[in-house]
Design a protein around this motif. Sequence first.
Motif, short mmCIF file in Angstrom:
data_model
loop_
_atom_site.label_atom_id
_atom_site.label_comp_id
_atom_site.label_asym_id
_atom_site.label_seq_id
_atom_site.Cartn_x
_atom_site.Cartn_y
_atom_site.Cartn_z
N HIS A 1 0.79 -1.23 0.00
CA HIS A 1 0.00 0.00 0.00
C HIS A 1 0.82 1.27 0.00
N LYS A 2 2.05 1.19 0.50
CA LYS A 2 2.88 2.39 0.54
C LYS A 2 4.28 2.04 0.10
N PRO A 3 4.44 1.63 -1.15
CA PRO A 3 5.77 1.18 -1.57
C PRO A 3 6.81 2.29 -1.41
N GLY A 4 8.03 1.89 -1.14
CA GLY A 4 9.12 2.86 -0.98
C GLY A 4 10.42 2.09 -0.95
N PRO A 5 11.55 2.79 -0.86
CA PRO A 5 12.83 2.10 -0.80
C PRO A 5 12.93 1.19 0.43
N ALA A 6 13.73 0.12 0.29
CA ALA A 6 13.81 -0.90 1.35
C ALA A 6 14.15 -0.30 2.71
N HIS A 7 15.09 0.66 2.75
CA HIS A 7 15.51 1.17 4.06
C HIS A 7 14.36 1.94 4.73
N GLN A 8 13.53 2.55 3.89
CA GLN A 8 12.39 3.31 4.44
C GLN A 8 11.35 2.35 5.05
N ILE A 9 11.10 1.26 4.32
CA ILE A 9 10.16 0.26 4.81
C ILE A 9 10.69 -0.33 6.12
N GLN A 10 11.99 -0.62 6.12
CA GLN A 10 12.58 -1.22 7.32
C GLN A 10 12.44 -0.28 8.52
N SER A 11 12.66 0.99 8.29
CA SER A 11 12.58 1.89 9.45
C SER A 11 11.12 2.07 9.88
N VAL B 1 8.92 -0.34 9.72
CA VAL B 1 8.63 -1.57 10.46
C VAL B 1 9.12 -1.43 11.90
N GLN B 2 10.33 -0.93 12.05
CA GLN B 2 10.90 -0.76 13.41
C GLN B 2 10.03 0.21 14.22
N ASP B 3 9.59 1.24 13.54
CA ASP B 3 8.75 2.22 14.21
C ASP B 3 7.43 1.60 14.67
N LEU B 4 6.83 0.79 13.78
CA LEU B 4 5.56 0.14 14.13
C LEU B 4 5.76 -0.84 15.28
N LEU C 1 7.54 -3.50 21.06
CA LEU C 1 8.50 -4.55 20.73
C LEU C 1 9.78 -3.93 20.19
N GLY C 2 10.91 -4.43 20.66
CA GLY C 2 12.21 -3.93 20.20
C GLY C 2 12.53 -4.40 18.79
N PRO C 3 13.53 -3.77 18.15
CA PRO C 3 13.86 -4.10 16.76
C PRO C 3 14.31 -5.55 16.56
N GLN C 4 14.82 -6.16 17.64
CA GLN C 4 15.32 -7.54 17.49
C GLN C 4 14.20 -8.52 17.11
N PHE C 5 12.94 -8.15 17.37
CA PHE C 5 11.84 -9.07 17.07
C PHE C 5 11.60 -9.23 15.56
N GLY D 1 1.07 -13.16 23.43
CA GLY D 1 0.91 -11.73 23.65
C GLY D 1 1.77 -10.91 22.69
N GLN D 2 3.01 -11.39 22.48
CA GLN D 2 3.90 -10.68 21.54
C GLN D 2 3.31 -10.73 20.13
N LEU D 3 2.75 -11.88 19.77
CA LEU D 3 2.17 -11.99 18.42
C LEU D 3 0.96 -11.08 18.26
N GLN D 4 0.18 -10.95 19.32
CA GLN D 4 -0.97 -10.03 19.21
C GLN D 4 -0.47 -8.59 19.07
N ARG D 5 0.66 -8.29 19.68
CA ARG D 5 1.26 -6.96 19.47
C ARG D 5 1.63 -6.77 17.99
N VAL D 6 2.22 -7.82 17.42
CA VAL D 6 2.60 -7.74 16.01
C VAL D 6 1.34 -7.59 15.14
N ALA D 7 0.29 -8.32 15.52
CA ALA D 7 -0.96 -8.22 14.74
C ALA D 7 -1.48 -6.78 14.75
N VAL D 8 -1.33 -6.12 15.90
CA VAL D 8 -1.77 -4.72 15.98
C VAL D 8 -0.85 -3.84 15.12
N ALA D 9 0.45 -4.11 15.18
CA ALA D 9 1.39 -3.33 14.36
C ALA D 9 1.08 -3.51 12.88
N ARG D 10 0.79 -4.75 12.49
CA ARG D 10 0.49 -5.03 11.09
C ARG D 10 -0.79 -4.32 10.66
#
Length: 315
Positions: free
Chosen positions: A121-131, A133-136, A142-146, A157-166
């Motif tokens: 839905h919001k295509p962009g350069p890979a580094h932008q998407i990655q940042s 994702v980290q922000d979400l 959840l920390g970036p290591q996840f 519980g962590q997965l439900q957090r990811v579901a909300v981020a997604r």
Amino acid sequence: MAEQSQTLIEVSRLVVSFAQSGGSGMFHAVDDVSLKVARGEVVGLVGESGSGKTTLAKTILRLYKPAAGTLQFEGCDITRLGEKALRPIRRQMQMVFQDPLSSFNPRVRIGDAVALPLRLHKPGPAHQIQSKVQDLLSRVGLGPQFAARYPHEMSGGQLQRVAVARALAVEPRLIVADEAVSKLDVSVRAQILNLLRDVQSATGVALLFITHDLRVARYLCDRIGVMFFGRLVEVGATADVFSNPRHPYTRALLSTLDDDDGGGLAALAPPAPASSGCRYRSRCPIARSDCAAHRPELQAVGDTHTVACPYVLSD
Ligand SMILES: Nc1ncnc2c1ncn2[C@@H]1O[C@H](COP(=O)(O)OP(=O)(O)OP(=O)(O)O)[C@@H](O)[C@H]1O
Ligand SMILES: [Mg+2]
């Protein structure tokens, strides 16, 4: 452009039918339901199993096509829109499901699962998407290591957090959370509820929150709709529904709140089938003979409080 309306979703006289299992003919899983959801509002749907909560929510998301009635999203009639026309609207409405593990592809890393809707839905350069994702991930605690983990390496519980981020990735106007905390341990449940509340107030997204648990609904929701066998029997501001429940079914539900298992709805026996009139009448302590004749409509008992029983309007 005209001033934007405060109404995000307007469901009007919605009917959703399915084939009757083991029999012939159709039955109405959602039967003549009308409901509005305002922008940024948190609306709870409560009712026992089989009352049509999920069916109503999935129809609002246009995963089902209604048999009758209309469905408006931001003033646009989406009742019968085809897939192509629905595409931009689908992005505006996201869902968080009950079972965290089964809502993720086991072979897709968490970071990629969150990136996927962004790429679509919001295509962009890979580094932008990655940042992004980290922000979400950080917005859901959840920390970036996840990002590098696989779903089976995460707790529920962590997965439900990811579901909300997604769900948040595409900046939706509505999130439907269908029993989104009921599979979690009680301690984790509170964390996810708080997360939903924080995310809601930070983003202004509207929430349609489906739950068996009345306490959860009270904690989270601005307004509550009580469903009974395909019908909304009472709708009102949460405080009104809890302090001054009108419908005999709502009263029965609230009386279960004092039980040890806290607001469980499954303990109630199914009603005798009632083809016409009020479907609650076989269980209802105040039923009268004419309850079989007329199907009660929601009527106002206060500014924001409606009830579908003519015998409780004035107490
Ligand atoms: N896809 C389907 N096909 C046929 N019947 C269905 C379908 N989905 C739901 N139903 C039936 O419609 C009725 C309402 O189901 P629904 O899942 O909406 O209830 P619910 O309130 O979400 O229940 P629960 O609390 O158990 O999730 C039930 O009788 C159910 O068996
Ligand atoms: Mg359901």
